[in-house]
Scaffold this motif. Structure first.
Motif, PDB file in Angstrom:
ATOM      1  N   LEU A 554      43.180  18.769 -25.373  1.00  0.00           N
ATOM      2  CA  LEU A 554      41.818  19.293 -25.470  1.00  0.00           C
ATOM      3  C   LEU A 554      41.688  20.268 -26.625  1.00  0.00           C
ATOM      4  CD1 LEU A 554      40.964  19.882 -21.693  1.00  0.00           C
ATOM      5  CD2 LEU A 554      40.172  18.038 -23.176  1.00  0.00           C
ATOM      6  N   LEU A1068      46.490  25.739 -14.738  1.00  0.00           N
ATOM      7  CA  LEU A1068      45.356  25.417 -15.615  1.00  0.00           C
ATOM      8  C   LEU A1068      45.361  23.955 -16.033  1.00  0.00           C
ATOM      9  CD1 LEU A1068      45.402  28.580 -17.916  1.00  0.00           C
ATOM     10  CD2 LEU A1068      43.965  28.171 -15.925  1.00  0.00           C
ATOM     11  N   ASP A1071      43.648  22.000 -19.274  1.00  0.00           N
ATOM     12  CA  ASP A1071      42.817  22.981 -19.980  1.00  0.00           C
ATOM     13  C   ASP A1071      43.645  23.839 -20.931  1.00  0.00           C
ATOM     14  OD1 ASP A1071      40.584  22.069 -18.711  1.00  0.00           O
ATOM     15  OD2 ASP A1071      40.670  23.547 -17.099  1.00  0.00           O
ATOM     16  N   CYS A1072      44.925  23.963 -20.660  1.00  0.00           N
ATOM     17  CA  CYS A1072      45.826  24.681 -21.553  1.00  0.00           C
ATOM     18  C   CYS A1072      46.743  23.649 -22.209  1.00  0.00           C
ATOM     19  CB  CYS A1072      46.645  25.721 -20.793  1.00  0.00           C
ATOM     20  SG  CYS A1072      47.777  26.667 -21.847  1.00  0.00           S
TER      21      CYS A1072
END
Length: 1593
Positions: A554, A1068, A1071-1072
């Motif tokens: 991401l 996370l 997302d990380c």
């Protein structure tokens, strides 16, 4: 006495010479000098004026006192004894000298003495001389005349200030400065305006720089002169006004907030308080502007706002005084006053500061500087929450405070720990508040300020070494700041510096996450119009792609979107800059970047150093970013467009690569750069996203690069075989060529291995050429550098060929390789080339990337062992020889396995630690062959390998790969089996190493995981392939499984913090980006147990060997549980002993379905015996659960279960609750019993019997069992129990309807609602999830012990099994929260005290026929007993339930008995048996009524006594405490004493009628609790005695 002696002398004679002569003769002593002082004062007060007096006084001063002060012989003995005695003499001599100066007439004696003392002071002799000079000046200073001696006074004042501040202080005169401040300066203050102005000028001189290090001495001086430097009402001589001086207030603020010692802080508070008091008394307006004249005043006073100002400063000083206690429970209730200070300080009408915010910052600084880290954390949290409740105007001081003290405080890792009750992985509360604060604060900053603030914030992050946790949360907070154009080129440089700082930590996951957040911060905060694409590229190169910026994450997508949105807005570089690159668009920039990279560099030297590869990584990253950005511009995927873009970017590279095979004159630097770029492109293009399929870009890129594979492979073949590698730098090129070759072969394997493929055709010629090079001899000549380099390169190439053949699993003609290795001695070290060789001169003269010849030789030897390992594995597998068999050479030529193993031991001592893996691999193959015939040699190989491993550092690159190789060698299944058969030295040495590895795991987390994973995998393979699934190795080494089942250390606080933060980052998910690009290492301690449990679950109970293995393990687990129970180590909740026992019973529960009746016959007694042991609640639940399952499956054991209830109550104590809990699940137990009536009848009898117990907890458990069993009886319509219906129904109904003030009803409701009785189902909840997660969570076990089902499934080293254990719970148990009832052992009881009244309360419900029990008051009984002894009893009750230490309780008991207190209340009456208590109480407990009240029962006890007319008085320092000297005790007083460390809790402070504090004069803020109690008890007694005396008179 000295005063009396002086009067006697005066009565005898008034002749001054005779009197003085009498006292000045003889040996000097303190008594003699003090008598002289009294005599002079008496003569001075008498006012007599004999003519001889002035002259006599002058003679005494100059002839006796001054020499005495100096310590010189002159009628005085210089040896005045110890320092305290000398100080006494100096004080007396100084006072006498002052009287002499007043009595003397004629030439002014005072001025002469002052001049002489001033010279001594400036000369700076020894410390006593300075001390004497100060005493002289302090004595004669007040006698100086302001007009005539004005200049002298100024010089004395300046010297005094310099000495007090330390400027002129001699090295050995530590006390001289304090003496000057305490005696000389106050004396000068009495001299009037000139001296005072001189002192003030020296303190506040504008040209003198202000230094924070001098705050302590300055405050000492200021506090000594406070009454003179602050204006006094009605004073005629208007001196300096310190309130109007900014330096004065800065000194006070620094003392308040940053001073390390309590005395300095106390002086600062005193000066502030005096300034406020003086301002209020004067009633005149006053202002002191801040530095620079902008913003609010540092201090101001207005008579119109007197009340508001007094309120503000009163609260402020109270808050600062409270902070001195360093006790968070005292400070927390006062913190709301800090919020009030902000409300006072801000004008809502004008939106500005009324008080300078630096005053508020002093409070926070004091909290941040506290040695109590809990207080520091509370201060940081309070500051971060400011903007949640307050709307504060902008102030530069606020920004400076954030950049300075706040960030300094945030660097402390311990502040980021979880709050009590917070789940693992939920994130740090402080980290989350920091994120919210920074977002709010930056959003409120003026636009022109944001850039500077954020830049300084980043620069602060680079100014110190930050630990992994603080830098992670600071980076995360920065990444959350709203988008703004704040950072330019300087900001990007600061971000790069911060990124370099993150690389320091060894916590790889935290390091990667911080890099991700810092890049996100750059994307949000960078002003693209101020930076160029070159600047952005440089920032990206500071990131580690293997830790953060991976393609397909991401973060990569976010970066692509940012580049696409802003590519036309980046700053364009000047024509002369950036090597002429133009950046009209990203595509243009990247195209030019590749062209510039591929273009031959200016240096064309053939033997130059290799490029470092950073430029290649930059170019590869930018190419792939540009391709992905172009792909986002299209609305749908266009394969042709992507291919065209790749060709546009890579045409220069492909064109150059195509020429490598045909053009022998391509410059070497150009080939280096092109191959580096090819390698980086292949490494970077791999998508790290969640999709398993390769993306379009990656496929197209690999296809394009493979089109040049033939040319590249021919180039590599030529370079490696045609004697073109001649220098040390060429070894790096050799490494590059081999890496490129390996990558191309990997790509070919993906496409399908074809023998005729171009890349495949180079393998055989490469092998043959390398063997030929290595077989060539030097014909007796000295080897040249070029020759030796070619040999090293050929051996490295041959080793890589062996690895490639392993990859493709193809056959290889190994004959030439065997013959080569037979001709080369193992561990052959290459001879260093001679220095006279022209080619090698550069090696000796110039630096190179290689670290000397030793590293080159180590690489050569390492590659030999790689080739030998390949041959041993692929061509000549060795079988273990039977004992006595002759070992034939397995390699042509004639090396035996023994010779090779000896050579391997030599290699381990020769090779560096990062090069030993292939040696371990060879030893793994050799040792099984030699274990029976050469056991001592094999044991030696174990020892040498272990020493090599333990010498390694804990780094990712060296330790862990070598650990895996070591474990695969020593714990090879063949080696384990062979060693177990012989039971010789090797067997015991392997076990010794096993325990050493487990011990090492306590320091290096993850070591045991590697061992367990390898053993379980190899044992499962052996069990599947061996005869009848044999587990011979596992059976002989079952201690390993035993240790794994109970493994887990108790982490230190810092280790637990790292684990918590890593869990938070892992939670996370995608997302990380760090979670995506880095594979989880599964090194947490819990995975050791996960591995062991999964291994056990895969065993087959129908297999005899498997069944025997599990039964042996169960017996060992029960023995270990018994050992832990009998150990003397402290056993408390979540202690290591508690955790080990918890793990033991978890494994036993997991193994239970594999136990048959015969085996249970062996262990059932041990299981029942475990139920009688005092255990923590979680262990009791597991024991109860397994007993329920045993009785359910095998009802034959019910008689043994009934026997458990037959012991006497005193022996059973509360452990009977365990069996009563089992009885409450009788509905499950009797499911397999045809005849249930007899069992139910027996259960009812037992429940009713134990319902009569005197113990409150047992009664509750008996009640719940009675209720459950009776419900089953009614459901089954058991007629045999009808006779008990009335009794049971009556008892149960009265329990349900009980009433009263006690806690009995609450506890009855709690136990009914408890999960073990209300929700838990022993059969439906039997699964791994309940055993390892739900039950520990509900029973108060620390979160580190919770193992979710996801952890079992995510651990893929061992496959998951099937069956009931792997299902989810079928009840709502998983959704419950921990309750407030837990099983307790003897000594702790339930929350309800077993007091007589409460027992009667409950017994009335349980025993309906026993209504005649009388209530008694224990205190009345005890008081009556004391009265019968003839004692006088007061109406004072002393409550010491909060006190912990037996010594304090024993002393209080003695004090209360001596002064006749009516009752002493303690938390536990067992304290009287303590030897320390008895030593101090000296039998006072036998004559004093003692009452037990638990701390949690105090609120109700205090309320009860207040209702009886008692005044509840607390001994505590609070904002409204009464002074003990002014307090009048009521006759009926209850004195509540606080805890030794925490004082009186805040909840009890609210229930007090009055707080009394003892007036103190010292610096230390508190007395011992026994001493405090004794003072108040005596004061109460004294007042009562006075009242009785007054009444009787």
């Amino acid at each position: 006495m000295e005063g009396v002696l002086a009067e006697v002398l005066l009565e005898q004679s008034w002749d001054p010479r005779a009197l003085f002569g009498t006292l000045c003769r003889g040996e000097a002593s303190a008594e003699r000098v003090e008598t002289l002082r009294f005599l002079l004062q008496r003569l001075e007060d008498a006012g007599t004026d004999p003519s001889a007096l002035p002259e006599a006084a002058r003679e005494v001063a100059t002839g006796y006192l001054v020499p005495l002060l100096r310590g010189c012989p002159g009628g005085a003995d210089p040896d005045l004894g110890p320092p305290s005695q000398r100080r006494r003499v100096l004080r007396a001599a100084g006072a006498a000298l002052r009287s002499c100066a007043r009595l003397a007439r004629g030439p002014p004696l005072a001025a002469a003495l002052a001049e002489e003392a001033l010279r001594d002071l400036r000369a700076g002799r020894c410390a006593p001389g300075v001390e004497a000079a100060v005493e002289v000046l302090a004595a004669v200073g007040p006698c100086l005349r302001p007009r005539e001696d004005g200049p002298l006074l100024e010089r004395v004042a300046q010297a005094a200030v310099a000495l007090a501040l330390g400027a002129d202080r001699p090295g050995n005169a530590e006390d001289a400065g304090a003496l000057a401040a305490a005696r000389l300066l106050p004396a000068l203050g009495q001299c009037g305006g000139a001296a005072l102005r001189a002192v003030w000028g020296a303190l506040a001189e504008p040209g003198v720089p202000w230094e924070p290090d001098r705050v302590g001495p300055e405050l000492q001086v200021l506090s000594a002169l406070a009454e003179k430097l602050l204006p006094q009402p009605g004073a005629r001589d208007v001196g300096p006004d310190a309130r109007r001086c900014g330096r004065f207030w800065r000194t006070v603020q620094t003392g308040l907030g940053r001073a390390e010692d309590a005395l300095t802080r106390k002086r600062a508070r005193y000066l502030l308080q005096r300034a406020v008091e003086v301002s209020a008394e004067l009633g005149a307006d006053c202002t002191c502007d801040a530095h620079g004249g902008t913003g609010p005043s540092l201090f101001w006073w207005s008579e119109k706002k007197k009340d508001e100002l007094l309120k503000f400063w009163e609260n402020y000083i109270l808050l600062m005084e409270t902070l001195e206690g360093n006790q968070i429970h005292v400070i927390k209730p006062v913190l709301p006053k800090l919020n009030n200070l902000f409300e006072y300080a801000v004008s809502e009408e004008h939106g500005c500061w009324l008080f300078h915010p630096s005053w508020h910052m002093c409070v926070y600084k004091r909290m941040f500087e506290s040695e109590n880290k809990i207080l520091t954390k509370e201060g940081v949290l309070h500051f971060l929450e400011l903007y949640e409740s307050e709307c504060l105007p902008f102030s530069p001081d606020f920004s400076e405070f954030i950049i300075g003290p706040l960030m300094d405080a945030l660097s402390e890792s311990s502040l980021y720990g979880r709050s009590p009750g917070q789940l693992v992985g939920s994130g740090s509360p402080l980290g989350l508040k920091l994120q919210k604060f920074l977002v709010t604060y930056v959003s409120l900053l003026p636009e022109e300020i944001k850039s500077g603030f954020l830049l300084r914030f980043l620069q602060k992050m680079t100014s110190r070494h930050w630990c992994a946790v603080p830098v992670l949360f600071l980076s995360r907070a920065l990444a959350s700041v709203p988008r703004c154009k704040a950072l330019g080129v300087e900001g990007l440089l600061a971000l790069r510096d911060v990124l370099r700082c993150t690389m320091v930590t060894h916590q790889v996951l935290l390091r990667g996450a911080a890099q991700c957040y810092l890049l996100q911060a750059a994307l949000r905060l960078v002003d693209v119009e101020q930076v160029s694409l070159c600047d952005v590229s440089a920032l990206l190169m500071s990131l580690r792609q293997e830790e953060s910026l991976g393609r397909g994450t991401l973060l990569w997508t976010e970066l692509c979107d940012w580049l696409r949105e802003n590519e036309l807005y980046f700053r364009q570089p000047s024509a002369s800059g950036s090597q002429g690159l133009q950046e009209a668009s990203l595509a243009t920039y990247v195209k030019n970047l590749v062209q510039e990279y591929v273009r031959s560099p200016a240096w064309e030297g053939e033997g130059g150093l290799m490029p470092d590869g950073l430029e290649a990584r930059l170019t590869a990253t930018m190419v792939l970013l540009a391709v992905d950005v172009e792909g986002k511009k299209a609305q749908y995927s266009e394969k042709q467009r992507t291919q065209n873009m790749l060709r546009l970017f890579l045409d220069p590279l492909l064109g150059a690569l195509m020429k490598f095979g045909t053009n022998a004159y391509v410059p070497v630097p150009k080939t280096d750069r092109c191959l580096q770029l090819l390698l980086m492109l292949l490494h970077t293009c791999t998508s790290r996203g969640s999709s398993a399929q390769e993306d379009e870009v990656s496929v197209l890129l690999q296809s394009l690069l493979m089109s040049a594979s033939e040319s590249v492979s021919e180039f590599i073949l030529r370079r490696l075989t045609m004697d073109e590698l001649r220098t040390v730098s060429d070894l790096d090129r050799c490494h590059l060529y081999l890496m490129v070759l390996t990558e191309l072969i990997h790509l070919q394997l993906k496409l399908g291995w074809k023998v005729g493929a171009s890349i495949c055709r180079v393998i055989s010629p490469l092998k043959n050429a390398c063997i030929r090079h290595l077989q060539e001899t030097d014909s007796g000549q000295e080897p040249t550098l070029a020759r030796q380099i070619q040999r090293v390169a050929s051996m490295a190439t041959l080793a890589r060929v062996c690895e490639i053949v392993d990859l493709q699993q193809e056959s290889l003609d190994t004959g030439p390789l065997e013959r080569l290795l037979c001709t080369l001695p193992l561990n052959q070290t290459l001879q260093k080339p001679c220095a006279e060789d022209p080619e090698s001169s550069s090696f000796f003269e110039e630096s190179s990337p290689c670290q000397g010849w030793g590293k080159i030789v180590a690489q050569y030897v390492h590659d030999q062992w790689v080739c030998l390992s390949f041959l041993l594995r692929r061509c000549h597998p060795l079988e273990p020889a039977a004992e006595g068999d002759k070992l034939e050479p397995s390699l042509p030529s004639v090396r035996t396995p023994t010779q090779i193993l000896c050579a391997a031991l030599d290699a381990l001592s020769l090779l560096p630690s990062d090069r030993v893996s292939p040696v371990f691999c060879c030893m793994k193959t050799l040792v099984p062959q030699l274990l029976t015939s050469s056991e001592s040699l094999c044991v030696e190989s174990f020892d040498v390998a272990w020493r090599v491993l333990t010498s390694l550092s804990n780094t990712q690159l060296t330790f862990w790969p070598n650990l895996r190789a070591f474990v695969q060698f020593v714990f090879d299944n063949t080696i384990l089996s062979t060693a177990a058969k012989t039971k010789g030295q090797a067997y015991f040495r392997i076990k010794e190493i096993m325990y050493k590895i487990i011990e090492m795991s306590t320091v290096k987390t993850g070591v045991f995981n590697t061992l367990m994973s390898h053993c379980c995998q190899s044992w499962l393979v052996s069990a599947a392939s061996g005869p009848q699934g044999s587990l011979s190795s596992a059976r002989h080494y079952n201690e390993l499984i035993l240790e794994a089942c109970t493994f887990g250390t108790v982490f230190r606080r810092d280790q637990r913090l790292i684990q918590d933060v890593q869990t938070f980052i892992e939670s996370l998910g995608h997302d990380c980006a760090a979670n995506v690009v880095m594979e989880s290492t599964k090194r947490e301690d819990c995975y050791v147990r996960v591995c062991a449990i999964k291994f056990l679950c895969l065993l087959d109970c129908s297999n005899t060997a498997h069944k025997s293995f599990m039964e042996d393990l169960a017996i060992k687990l029960l023995d270990k549980d018994e050992q832990v129970s009998q150990s003397r180590a402290r056993y408390y909740q979540n202690s290591l002993q508690h955790r080990v026992k918890n793990r033991i019973w978890q494994v036993l529960l997991t193994l239970f379905p594999r136990f048959d009746q015969n085996f249970l016959n062996e262990i059932i007694d041990k299981i029942f015996q475990a139920g009688f042991i005092n255990n923590q609640a979680s262990i009791k639940y597991f024991i109860e659960w397994i007993i329920i399952l045993i009785l359910h499956k095998f009802p034959q054991f019910l008689p043994k279960f009934w026997d458990c209830f037959s012991y006497g109550e005193e022996k059973l104590k509360t452990s009977i609750c365990t069996f009563l809990s089992v009885l409450s699940h009788l509905d499950i137990i009797i499911q397999n019993i045809p005849e249930k009536r007899r069992v139910l009848k027996q259960a009812l009898l037992i429940a009713m019997k134990w319902g009569l117990s005197h113990n409150f907890s047992i009664r509750l458990y008996a009640l719940i069992a009675l209720k459950k069993v009776w419900a089953v009886c009614k459901a089954l319509c058991v007629e045999e129990c009808d006779a008990w219906t009335a009794l049971i129904e009556c008892s149960l109904s009265q329990v349900e309807s009980m009433h009263g003030a006690g806690n009995a009803k609450k506890n009855w409701q709690r136990i009914q609602d408890h999960f073990f009785f209300a929700t838990f189902h022993p059969l439906e909840d039997y699964c791994l999830e309940t055993i390892f997660y739900t039950l520990p969570r509900l029973s108060g076990v620390i979160e580190e012990e919770w193992i979710t089902l996801d952890r079992f499934s995510s651990f893929t080293d061992v496959p998951s099994g099937s069956g009931p254990l792997w299902r989810l719970s079928r009840t709502p148990l998983y959704e419950l929260n921990p309750g407030d009832w837990s099983q307790q052992d003897a000594g702790t009881g339930s929350r309800e005290a077993d007091g007589p009244s409460e027992q009667a309360d409950v017994q009335k419900k349980i025993i309906p026929w026993g209504h005649d029990l009388l209530d008694t008051d224990l205190e009345l009984v005890l008081q009556d007993r004391a009265a019968k002894l003839g004692k006088s009893i007061s109406r004072l009750i002393v409550v010491a339930s909060l006190i912990d230490k037996p010594t304090n309780l024993g002393g209080l008991c003695r004090t209360c008995e001596v002064f006749g207190a009516s009752v002493l209340v303690v938390s536990n009456l067992h304290c009287v048996r303590d030897k320390q208590f008895q030593h101090l109480s000296v039998s006072a407990e036998q004559w004093l009524p003692l009452v037990e009240v638990k701390p949690h029962q105090l609120p109700s006890y205090l309320q009860q006594k207040r209702a009886a007319g008692y005044t509840v008085i607390g001994v505590e320092q609070t904002a409204h405490s009464s002074d003990l000297a002014q307090f009048c005790f009521p006759e009926k007083s209850l004195l509540l004493l606080g805890n030794e460390r925490e004082g009186i809790p805040a909840n009890l402070l609210q229930q007090l009628d009055m707080c009394v504090e003892i007036p103190q004069q010292g610096v230390i803020r508190s007395l011992n609790v026994h001493v405090s109690g004794a003072l108040l008890i005596w004061e109460y007694t004294r007042q009562q005695l006075l009242r009785r005396t007054g009444a009787s008179s």
